[in-house]
Scaffold this active site. Structure first.
Site, PDB file in Angstrom:
ATOM      1  N   PRO A   1      45.156  39.527  41.569  1.00  0.00           N
ATOM      2  CG  PRO A   1      43.765  39.353  43.434  1.00  0.00           C
ATOM      3  CD  PRO A   1      45.103  38.964  42.917  1.00  0.00           C
ATOM      4  NE  ARG A   2      40.897  43.682  35.813  1.00  0.00           N
ATOM      5  CZ  ARG A   2      41.393  43.796  34.592  1.00  0.00           C
ATOM      6  NH1 ARG A   2      42.282  44.721  34.327  1.00  0.00           N
ATOM      7  NH2 ARG A   2      41.012  43.003  33.621  1.00  0.00           N
ATOM      8  CG  PHE A   3      42.984  44.553  44.776  1.00  0.00           C
ATOM      9  CD1 PHE A   3      43.757  44.106  45.819  1.00  0.00           C
ATOM     10  CD2 PHE A   3      41.902  43.788  44.364  1.00  0.00           C
ATOM     11  CE1 PHE A   3      43.461  42.901  46.451  1.00  0.00           C
ATOM     12  CE2 PHE A   3      41.592  42.593  44.988  1.00  0.00           C
ATOM     13  CZ  PHE A   3      42.374  42.138  46.025  1.00  0.00           C
TER      14      PHE A   3
ATOM     15  CB  ALA B   1      46.449  48.985  40.934  1.00  0.00           C
TER      16      ALA B   1
END
Ligand SMILES: Cc1cc2nc3c(=O)[nH]c(=O)nc-3n(C[C@H](O)[C@H](O)[C@H](O)COP(=O)(O)OP(=O)(O)OC[C@H]3O[C@@H](n4cnc5c(N)ncnc54)[C@H](O)[C@@H]3O)c2cc1C
Ligand code: SF4
Ligand code: SF4
Lengths: 102, 586
Positions: B293-295, B298
């Site tokens: 997932p994107r988080f 990041a």
């Protein structure tokens, strides 16, 4: 990042003032030349640079982030922009991006 | 153009009164599409847009774009899209909103192409060129100019350089908006049958690490002129907000804060740490590796740094010269100055990779789910007010296409509403009060001549949020005590708003930008304090509650400012699953 104005080239037409999304560009009433009211607030979107009819605006990278004297110069045509990239070692690259399909 | 001077007293302020069927606040991506759609639904409607900048180059799209991150290709379904978006958001999103958005997702993109924006095609067919699973590559340098042309052409009325400050209300109902001209100094009072908010997300709540006190204060990824006014005005009027604690922190180019998907997704360059380990596929394989997932994506360069394995990079050294040239072209479409940054480093990407780092956190409902709590028609909890784009909550992963699509949906509902209601009533006191609030910093400068400059307060807020509410210098981590400290000082600054001074109309705009940021920051800190768990590491890391707590927090955290008590009330709303399947898997 600061836009640097070439006062020889600037004719005070106001195109940069019209367009800047941050309301940062202004025309000095006495000189009839453009200036940026707050270099620190510039988003470096380059809208003003693209809009200037005389190529009088240069975007500069703050020295903390990138070194002197790199340049990125757009030349806007009807359906494309020709970009000239000059790096700190004086290497030159030209790239053309399409802006309109009709 | 000669600029108006600040008025010397309240009686000098010229008023402009406008009545319209539909008022759209913010002529950005979503706002322009909403205007065009409202005119299509009913050409007889008077549609007015107010924009703090100039419609041709405002908001996120001012510099251009090189990709549209969400487009549903031929062989994909809406269900696939919801599953993907849901997994990227850690399993928490409004499925009803995501489904309705997906139904119209492709339309604005295809229209943009029709109106003149070049989109690349696959070499062997009639499908748009793919970047990642849901992304397409575009030539979007002039996409905002093209959109603005169309908005004018359909007959929308556009007021440039008018800064929206608050809604006009009739009881609970929103009946228009008020603001001031940053160039002409006039007060704009716009009554509308339907009001649509599209002012984008909030940047500048946190200190960006590039800000070393000189020219790079606005060295941000997100548009620094979107400060969250739409959220702030909604908060002040008592609208329900959702999921502010799900902040958008992204992997960005170190020092430049430039988008990195262009290179990591577009050219499949792996993220590596200083030991040259491919971080995702080794250390994060259990969380999906490259498809994490994107988080997670990041947070990982930040965690690597914190654990002593930084700096981190996207490894460009295996790219071919053609790929490097194409990548520069992409950046020239989206963030031209990034190419200048590389030139300023004299960097040859085939030899030296691009360094990456986390960004300062943003509140951006088009990426994460923060914003107005809306129904499926995009009506907010305030009657007469519709929200779309980055300012609307519940639907993460909207990006360009989704924000535009929401513009269409909100406009349809707003047009329907406008057909059934009359213009509302606005009291003289309401206008007087807002007029005084707007111009107060200007008057103080002229009468007292001393106080707090907007810039000083902005820098104070940014440092406070960075250090106590999980900014980049704290590797996005926070705890209860730090958040309480942040809240205490935000309240002190809100008391200090009375001392703000502005020496011209531009500074008056800046004064309202910091006032609005304070309101958004206060709600954000309440949300961060309420969620006593870590649901999205990086976006929301509670050092004192490192685990996920599904029992208590598998739900939406919502808030509402109570104008009567001055308190922000926190509560939850349940998550509702519509599309079957494992919520954490695409
Ligand atoms: C640099 C960058 C790169 C991105 N890259 C991509 C990408 O490659 N692909 C992708 O799909 N998405 C990308 N995004 C995200 C996407 O662009 C946004 O999510 C989307 O365009 C937001 O649309 P919006 O209409 O909500 O906001 P905007 O288009 O920003 O519109 C908001 C408008 O409101 C105006 N406004 C704000 N405050 C006021 C006020 N007080 N009064 C009046 N007007 C006001 C602003 O000036 C602006 O015009 C990127 C964003 C950025 C910043
Ligand atoms: S680069 Fe953009 S933000 Fe900076 S002065 Fe020019 S138009 Fe304004
Ligand atoms: S657009 Fe160029 S020529 Fe015109 S005022 Fe600005 S800098 Fe001067």
């Amino acid at each position: 990042m600061p836009p640097v104005i070439d006062k020889e080239k600037c004719i005070g037409c106001g195109a940069c003032e019209e367009i800047c999304p941050g309301d940062l560009m202004e025309i000095d009433e006495h000189e009839n030349k453009a200036f940026c009211r707050a270099n620190r607030d510039c988003w470096d979107c380059m809208a003003c640079v693209k809009e200037c009819p005389n190529g009088a605006i240069e975007t500069r990278i703050p020295y903390q982030l990138g070194y002197y004297p790199a340049k990125l110069i757009p030349k806007k045509r009807e359906k494309e922009i020709e970009w000239t990239i000059i790096d700190i070692n004086a290497n030159v690259e030209k790239l053309i991006v399409e802006t309109r399909n009709k | 153009m000669a600029r108006a001077k600040l008025p010397k007293n309240i009686n000098q302020i010229e008023e402009v009164r406008i009545d319209t069927d539909i008022l759209i606040i913010g002529a950005g991506n979503a706002g322009c599409f909403a205007g065009i759609e409202a005119k299509r639904v009913n050409p007889e409607l008077k549609v007015t847009l107010i924009e703090k900048a100039h419609i041709d180059r405002s908001g996120c799209l001012a510099g251009g774009m090189d990709a549209i991150n969400t487009y549903i290709k031929k062989d994909r379904t809406i269900e696939d899209f919801v599953r993907w978006s849901r997994s990227q958001a850690g399993g928490l999103l409004r499925e009803d909103l995501t489904i309705s958005m997906a139904e119209v997702l492709n339309k604005p993109i295809e229209e943009w192409e029709e109106w003149g924006m070049p989109i690349k095609y696959e070499e062997d067919g009639d499908e748009y060129k793919t970047r990642g699973k849901w992304d397409i590559t575009i030539r979007g340098a002039e996409m905002k100019v093209i959109l603005a042309e169309k908005t004018r052409e359909v007959g929308c009325e556009i007021l440039n350089r008018v800064v929206f400050t608050n809604y006009l209300v009739d009881g609970e109902k929103v009946v228009g908006a008020i603001g001031f001209g940053v160039r002409d100094g006039k007060l704009y009072i716009v009554r509308a049958k339907s009001t649509l908010i599209a002012t984008g997300g909030a940047a500048g709540l946190y200190k960006p690490y590039q800000n070393d006190g000189n020219d790079s204060h606005h060295q941000l990824w997100y548009c620094p002129f979107n400060v969250g006014t739409g959220y702030a005005a909604g908060i002040r009027a008592g609208a329900e907000m959702t999921t502010f604690e799900m902040r958008w922190c992204a992997t960005r180019t170190k020092d430049f804060n430039g988008p990195i998907d262009t290179i990591s997704v577009g050219y499949k360059t792996p993220m590596v740490n200083c030991k040259n380990e491919q971080i995702l596929n080794t250390r994060y394989a259990h969380l999906g590796g490259d498809a994490a997932p994107r988080f997670i994506r990041a947070n990982l360069p930040m965690d690597e740094w914190r654990e002593g394995r930084g700096p981190c990079y996207v490894d460009t050294t295996h790219m071919t010269p053609d790929q490097i040239r194409d990548m520069k072209m992409d950046y020239l479409n989206e963030r031209p100055s990034y190419v200048l940054f590389l030139a300023g480093r004299g960097q040859d990407l085939s030899k030296e990779p691009i360094e990456i780092y986390g960004s300062d956190p943003y509140i951006v409902g088009g990426h994460t789910a923060s914003g107005y709590w809306v129904d499926v028609k995009r009506q907010t909890t305030l009657p007469g007010l519709y929200a779309c784009g980055d300012v609307a909550g519940g639907t993460p992963n909207k990006f360009v296409g989704g924000c535009a699509a929401e513009g269409l949906l909100a406009a349809r509902a707003a047009a329907k509403n406008a057909a059934n209601v009359e213009l509302g009533q606005v009291t003289v006191e309401q206008i007087k009060k807002e007029k005084e609030r707007i111009f107060a910093p200007g008057f103080r400068q002229q009468t007292v001549g001393d106080g707090v400059k907007p810039r000083e307060m902005e820098e104070r807020l940014q440092r406070l949020m960075d250090e106590y509410a999980g900014g980049v210098h704290q590797f996005f981590r926070m705890n209860k005590e730090g958040l309480a400290y942040a809240l205490r000082h935000i309240r002190m600054m809100k008391d200090q708003m009375q001392y703000l001074v502005a020496k011209d109309l531009h500074e008056l705009m800046e004064a309202h930008e910091i006032i609005d940021r304070l309101d958004v920051a206060e709600v954000l800190v309440h949300h961060l304090s309420y969620r006593e768990e870590t649901r999205w590491p990086g976006w929301q890391t509670r050092a004192d509650f490192p685990e996920k707590n599904d029992e208590k927090f598998d739900c939406f955290v919502n808030s509402r400012y109570n104008p009567k008590t001055g308190e922000i009330e926190m509560f939850t709303r349940p998550y509702e699953q519509i599309i079957s399947g494992d919520r954490l898997k695409a």
